[in-house]
Write a protein that holds these residues in place. Structure first.
Motif, PDB file in Angstrom:
ATOM      1  N   GLY A 259       5.992   6.119   0.608  1.00 51.13           N
ATOM      2  CA  GLY A 259       6.720   6.565  -0.573  1.00 51.13           C
ATOM      3  C   GLY A 259       7.623   5.513  -1.173  1.00 51.13           C
ATOM      4  N   GLN A 260       7.820   4.416  -0.456  1.00 46.75           N
ATOM      5  CA  GLN A 260       8.707   3.362  -0.965  1.00 46.75           C
ATOM      6  C   GLN A 260       8.025   2.579  -2.079  1.00 46.75           C
ATOM      7  OE1 GLN A 260      10.224   0.743   2.076  1.00 46.75           O
ATOM      8  NE2 GLN A 260      10.896  -0.807   0.592  1.00 46.75           N
ATOM      9  N   ARG A 261       8.787   2.273  -3.142  1.00 46.07           N
ATOM     10  CA  ARG A 261       8.292   1.401  -4.213  1.00 46.07           C
ATOM     11  C   ARG A 261       8.578  -0.051  -3.834  1.00 46.07           C
ATOM     12  NH1 ARG A 261       6.357   3.011  -8.840  1.00 46.07           N
ATOM     13  NH2 ARG A 261       6.381   5.242  -9.360  1.00 46.07           N
ATOM     14  N   VAL A 262       7.562  -0.869  -3.934  1.00 47.27           N
ATOM     15  CA  VAL A 262       7.724  -2.282  -3.569  1.00 47.27           C
ATOM     16  C   VAL A 262       7.362  -3.167  -4.754  1.00 47.27           C
ATOM     17  CG1 VAL A 262       7.317  -1.932  -1.104  1.00 47.27           C
ATOM     18  CG2 VAL A 262       5.378  -2.350  -2.625  1.00 47.27           C
ATOM     19  N   LYS A 263       7.934  -4.362  -4.770  1.00 47.56           N
ATOM     20  CA  LYS A 263       7.661  -5.348  -5.807  1.00 47.56           C
ATOM     21  C   LYS A 263       6.787  -6.468  -5.249  1.00 47.56           C
ATOM     22  CE  LYS A 263      10.252  -3.790  -9.231  1.00 47.56           C
ATOM     23  NZ  LYS A 263       9.696  -3.449 -10.567  1.00 47.56           N
ATOM     24  N   ARG A 264       6.056  -7.110  -6.129  1.00 50.31           N
ATOM     25  CA  ARG A 264       5.242  -8.258  -5.699  1.00 50.31           C
ATOM     26  C   ARG A 264       6.151  -9.311  -5.063  1.00 50.31           C
ATOM     27  NH1 ARG A 264       2.447 -10.381 -10.478  1.00 50.31           N
ATOM     28  NH2 ARG A 264       0.794  -8.887  -9.994  1.00 50.31           N
ATOM     29  N   GLY A 265       5.727  -9.805  -3.888  1.00 52.94           N
ATOM     30  CA  GLY A 265       6.506 -10.811  -3.179  1.00 52.94           C
ATOM     31  C   GLY A 265       7.493 -10.234  -2.183  1.00 52.94           C
ATOM     32  N   GLU A 266       7.639  -8.906  -2.128  1.00 55.90           N
ATOM     33  CA  GLU A 266       8.555  -8.265  -1.182  1.00 55.90           C
ATOM     34  C   GLU A 266       7.909  -8.204   0.201  1.00 55.90           C
ATOM     35  OE1 GLU A 266      10.718  -3.895  -0.662  1.00 55.90           O
ATOM     36  OE2 GLU A 266      10.085  -4.587  -2.673  1.00 55.90           O
ATOM     37  N   VAL A 267       8.700  -8.484   1.247  1.00 57.17           N
ATOM     38  CA  VAL A 267       8.182  -8.453   2.622  1.00 57.17           C
ATOM     39  C   VAL A 267       7.940  -6.996   3.029  1.00 57.17           C
ATOM     40  CG1 VAL A 267       8.642  -8.967   5.050  1.00 57.17           C
ATOM     41  CG2 VAL A 267       9.335 -10.595   3.272  1.00 57.17           C
ATOM     42  N   ILE A 268       6.697  -6.729   3.486  1.00 59.91           N
ATOM     43  CA  ILE A 268       6.342  -5.362   3.896  1.00 59.91           C
ATOM     44  C   ILE A 268       6.004  -5.275   5.382  1.00 59.91           C
ATOM     45  CG2 ILE A 268       5.518  -4.680   1.618  1.00 59.91           C
ATOM     46  CD1 ILE A 268       2.654  -5.239   2.616  1.00 59.91           C
ATOM     47  N   GLY A 269       5.979  -6.427   6.065  1.00 61.79           N
ATOM     48  CA  GLY A 269       5.661  -6.438   7.489  1.00 61.79           C
ATOM     49  C   GLY A 269       5.503  -7.858   7.991  1.00 61.79           C
ATOM     50  N   TYR A 270       5.000  -7.963   9.259  1.00 64.81           N
ATOM     51  CA  TYR A 270       4.894  -9.283   9.882  1.00 64.81           C
ATOM     52  C   TYR A 270       3.555  -9.407  10.617  1.00 64.81           C
ATOM     53  CZ  TYR A 270       9.853  -9.173   8.839  1.00 64.81           C
ATOM     54  OH  TYR A 270      11.039  -9.062   8.173  1.00 64.81           O
ATOM     55  N   VAL A 271       3.000 -10.598  10.600  1.00 64.89           N
ATOM     56  CA  VAL A 271       1.696 -10.870  11.229  1.00 64.89           C
ATOM     57  C   VAL A 271       1.745 -10.517  12.712  1.00 64.89           C
ATOM     58  CG1 VAL A 271       0.047 -12.692  11.882  1.00 64.89           C
ATOM     59  CG2 VAL A 271       1.043 -12.666   9.578  1.00 64.89           C
ATOM     60  N   GLY A 272       0.653  -9.891  13.196  1.00 64.96           N
ATOM     61  CA  GLY A 272       0.583  -9.536  14.607  1.00 64.96           C
ATOM     62  C   GLY A 272      -0.839  -9.518  15.126  1.00 64.96           C
TER      63      GLY A 272
END
Length: 323
Positions: A259-272
Motif C-alpha cells: 500500500g505504500q507509494r514509492v518514487k523512482r529511485g527510492e530504496v525498497i529493499g536489499y540484495v540477498g
C-alpha cells in the motif's frame, strides 16, 4: 651500293642480255610492296591500339579508378547511416511508442513518397547512369527516412509534455546501481535452471551484487506485494499504473510495505539470497499488460547507447540463470 643488274642467256643470239622488266610487271611489283607495307602497318597499329594505352587513356583510367574508390567510400557511408536510421526506427516503434502506447509507424508509411524510376530519367544520359541512379536513389530513401523519423520525434516530444506523470511511473532505471554490480548474471529468455538443470523461460534479468546492496524502485507506483513468496523469497511487486508492474526477488531485507507509494529511485529493499537462489543477486522483472517483457528496454534513463549495447551483450552471454 650499286644496283644489281640481272642478265639472262638468249639462245637465239647466243648472248647474255640485260633483263628489262615491263611497265606492267614494275607496277605489280610496286603494288605488292605497298600491299605488304599496308598490311604490316594495320597489324602493328591494331596491336598497339589494343595493348598499349595512350597518355589520354591512361589518364582516363586513373580518373575511373579514383571515382570507383570514392563511390565505394560513399556507398559504405550511406550503408552505415542507413543502419543508424534503421536502429532509430526500431527503438521508436519497439520502445518509445510502446511506452507512450502510440501506434507504430508501418513499413508502408516509411516507404511513402519514395521517388519512382521516372524521377531519375534525367540521369540516364550520363556515361555512369546506373551508378548515379543507384546512389541518388539511396540518398533519397535515406533523406526520406530521416524526415519521417524527425517528424516522429516531434510527435514523441508532444507526448512527453502531455504525459509527465506516466513518464515518472514507467520503469526507466536499473534496480541496482552500476557501481554496485558484480556482473550481469543472466538476461531475459530461455536459460538453464541452476537447481533443476532444465531449460526454462527466464522472465527477467539477474543482477549479481553483494548481500545488502540497495535495490531501487524503477518507477513511481504503489507496492502490492511485500513479503515471502514461493521461489523468489523476500519479494516486492510495484504497480506503476498504465499497465506496468515490476517484481524484485530474493531480497535479504524488504524496506517497504503493501500500500505504500514509492518514487523512482527510492530504496525498497536489499540484495540477498532468499528463495530458490544459488547466490546473492536480484531477480528483476517488468510486466506490461500482465505479461513479462524484456527489462533491458526499460533502462533508458540510466544507459547511454554504448552502455545499452554492453548490457545487451552481457545479458545474453550467460546461458544459466541464478534462480
Amino acid at each position: 651500293m650499286a644496283k644489281k643488274v640481272k642478265y639472262f642467256y638468249n639462245s637465239n643470239t647466243l648472248k647474255y642480255e640485260k633483263v628489262e622488266l615491263s611497265l606492267k610487271k614494275k607496277a605489280l611489283r610496286v603494288l605488292g610492296y605497298l600491299a605488304t607495307v599496308t598490311v604490316f602497318s594495320v597489324v602493328t597499329v591494331t596491336i598497339a591500339y589494343n595493348v598499349i594505352d595512350s597518355p589520354k587513356e591512361k589518364k582516363l583510367k586513373r580518373e575511373i579508378e579514383q571515382l570507383s574508390l570514392q563511390y565505394d567510400i560513399l556507398r559504405k557511408r550511406i550503408k552505415q547511416l542507413d543502419a543508424v536510421v534503421t536502429d532509430l526506427q526500431e527503438r521508436d516503434n519497439n520502445i518509445y511508442r510502446v511506452i507512450f502506447e502510440s501506434e507504430p509507424i508501418t513499413s508502408d508509411e516509411w516507404q511513402t513518397g519514395f521517388a519512382g524510376i521516372h524521377h531519375y530519367k534525367a540521369l540516364e544520359s550520363s556515361n555512369y547512369s546506373a551508378l548515379m541512379i543507384e546512389t541518388t536513389r539511396k540518398l533519397d530513401e535515406l533523406a526520406k527516412k530521416m524526415f519521417i523519423q524527425s517528424k516522429s520525434y516531434d510527435f514523441l516530444v508532444k507526448e512527453v509534455k502531455n504525459k509527465d506523470k506516466m513518464l515518472a511511473s514507467v520503469p526507466a532505471i536499473q534496480p541496482v546501481s552500476n557501481r554496485d554490480l558484480t556482473r550481469m548474471a543472466s538476461g531475459y529468455g530461455y536459460r538453464i535452471h541452476p537447481i533443476y538443470k532444465t531449460r526454462k523461460f527466464h522472465a527477467g534479468m539477474d543482477f549479481t551484487s553483494q548481500t545488502g546492496t540497495p535495490i531501487y524502485a524503477t518507477g513511481d507506483g504503489v507496492v502490492t506485494t511485500a513479503g515471502i513468496e514461493r521461489g523468489y523469497g523476500n519479494e516486492v511487486v510495484i504497480n506503476h499504473g498504465y499497465g506496468y508492474s515490476t517484481l524484485y526477488g530474493h531480497m535479504s531485507k524488504i524496506a517497504t510495505r503493501v500500500g505504500q507509494r514509492v518514487k523512482r529511485g527510492e530504496v525498497i529493499g536489499y540484495v540477498g539470497n532468499t528463495g530458490a537462489s544459488t547466490g546473492p543477486h536480484l531477480h528483476y522483472e517488468v510486466h506490461k499488460g500482465g505479461k513479462p517483457v524484456n527489462p533491458i528496454n526499460y533502462y533508458f534513463n540510466d544507459l547511454s547507447p554504448a552502455e545499452y549495447e554492453k548490457m545487451l551483450e552481457l545479458s545474453s552471454r550467460n546461458n544459466q540463470s541464478f534462480d
